[in-house]
Scaffold this motif. Sequence first.
Motif, PDB file in Angstrom:
ATOM      1  N   ALA A  47       0.845  -1.209   0.000  1.00  0.00           N
ATOM      2  CA  ALA A  47       0.000   0.000   0.000  1.00  0.00           C
ATOM      3  C   ALA A  47       0.875   1.252   0.000  1.00  0.00           C
ATOM      4  CB  ALA A  47      -0.928  -0.001   1.216  1.00  0.00           C
ATOM      5  N   THR A  81      -0.347   0.951  -9.400  1.00  0.00           N
ATOM      6  CA  THR A  81      -0.993  -0.222  -8.797  1.00  0.00           C
ATOM      7  C   THR A  81       0.071  -1.274  -8.470  1.00  0.00           C
ATOM      8  OG1 THR A  81      -3.091   0.182  -9.883  1.00  0.00           O
ATOM      9  CG2 THR A  81      -2.638  -2.098  -9.236  1.00  0.00           C
ATOM     10  N   CYS A 115      -2.944  -3.666  -4.494  1.00  0.00           N
ATOM     11  CA  CYS A 115      -3.183  -2.338  -3.918  1.00  0.00           C
ATOM     12  C   CYS A 115      -3.293  -1.375  -5.088  1.00  0.00           C
ATOM     13  CB  CYS A 115      -2.026  -1.916  -3.013  1.00  0.00           C
ATOM     14  SG  CYS A 115      -1.896  -2.930  -1.544  1.00  0.00           S
TER      15      CYS A 115
END
Length: 399
Positions: free
Chosen positions: A135, A144, A392
Motif C-alpha cells: 500500500a 498499482t 493495492c
Amino acid sequence: MSRSRSGSALVVGMMSGTSADGIDVALVRIASRGTNRARSAQIENFATAPYPATLRDSILRVAEGERVTAGEISALNFRIGEEFARAALGALRRWRVRPKRVSAIGSHGQTIFHQGYAQGSRFSAPSTLQIGEPAVIAARTGITTIGDFRSADIAAGGQGAPLVPIVDFWLYGNPRVGRVALNIGGIANLTVLPADCSLRDVIAFDTGPGNMVIDALVRRATNGIQKFDRNARIATRGQMIPALLVRLLRDEYFLMPPPKTTGRERYGEAYVKNLLALPEARRASDSDLIRTATLLTALSIVDAMNRWVRPKAKISEMIVSGGGARNPLLMAQLAAALGDIRVIDSAELGVPSDAKEAFAFALLAWETMHRRPSNVPRATGARRPAILGKICYAPPGKI
Ligand SMILES: Nc1ncnc2c1ncn2[C@@H]1O[C@H](COP(=O)(O)OP(=O)(O)O)[C@@H](O)[C@H]1O
Ligand SMILES: [Mg+2]
C-alpha cells in the motif's frame, strides 16, 4: 491500466531475496498478444538499490528469529515499503520513465519468515511473511502494486515456494533439450524442465545453501567489512578441508525428497556457529573455511541433481542466475562436477542473471492483473492453481 499504442505494457518487478543485499528493480515490457508470455517480454532496464546498512542489520536479525515485538515488525513492514517505493522511483527517474507509463508493480517484498509446512507446536500452521507494505509502494509511486505472492499458494495447500518455475517454464521449456534453471541467491533452488515438458511435468525445489553460508563466513572473517567473497578472491587463496566437506554434505535436508524449501532458519547464523564449532573446522584458516563453504554449495547442488533429477529426466543444460553466477569458483566447481551438463549464464538466453527474479515478479504481477493463476502445484505441493498476490490499486487522481 495504461497500455501503449504498440500493444505492450510496462511492468516493474521488485525483489529482495534471503541475502537481503538490496532491492532488485526490473523494468519489463510485456507484449499483450504474445503466445509465450515470458518470451514476448523483455527487460528494458535493471538496477539494484542496496539497503541502508542499519536496515539490513534489522532485517537479518528478524529473519534469524531474534525475539522482536509485533510493533517492531509492523514498523519494519512500513519502513521497507518506503524503501521499495524509493528504489522504484529512483530507478524510473534515472531511466527517464514517467511512473504514469507503468501499468503495475509486482513486489515480492522481503521474506522475514517462511515455513511452508507445519512444524511443532510453535509453528503449527504453515505460513510465510514477506514485508515491504505494498500500500505504501502504491501510494508513493501512484502505480498499482501487487504484493504478498506466496500466501495464496499456502492457502491452496502449497508450501508458498518456489514461485519462479512458471517463468522458467515459459522462458526455457524446450521441445528437444532437457534443462534445469538454477538460481543461486542466499538459498539455491532449481526448476527441472524435461525436454518437451508440460507444466504438469515441472518439478522445482530448494537444494540448500546458495551464498548464505559463504556470506556469513566472510562477514565473520572481515568483521562485517566485506559482505561477500567478491569473485571468490578469499576462497581462491584457501584449500578445501575434505573431512569438513564430507561432514557438511551429510545433511538431512539434502536427503529429503522434493518438494522442499528452506531458508535462513536452517542455513543462517546458527548453522555457521555450529559449523565453526566442529572439530574438523577448528584451527582452519578463514580462506580454507570459505573455500569449503563454496564447495558445499556446488556439491549440494550436484548431489540434488544426481539424487532427484537425473534418474527422472535427461538434462543437457543448466541455466544459472542469481548473484552466485558471479562467483567464478562456484561456477567452475559446478561445471566440473556436473560432467556432461552444459552450464550457461542466464544472460546468454536473454535475462541477465542478476535480474531474473525481479523479471519473474513483473510477469507474475501481470498474470494476477489478468486474474490468471501462476503457481505450479507440482512444484509447491498446492492442491490447485491459485491467483497469486494482493492488489493495492493506485490512488485516484494525481499524487
Ligand atoms: N562478484 C561476485 N562474486 C561472488 N559472489 C557474488 C558476486 N556478486 C554477487 N555475489 C553473491 O550473490 C549474493 C546476492 O545474490 P542474490 O541473487 O541477490 O541473492 P538473493 O536473491 O538472496 O538476494 C551476494 O550476497 C553474494 O554472495
Ligand atoms: Mg539480492
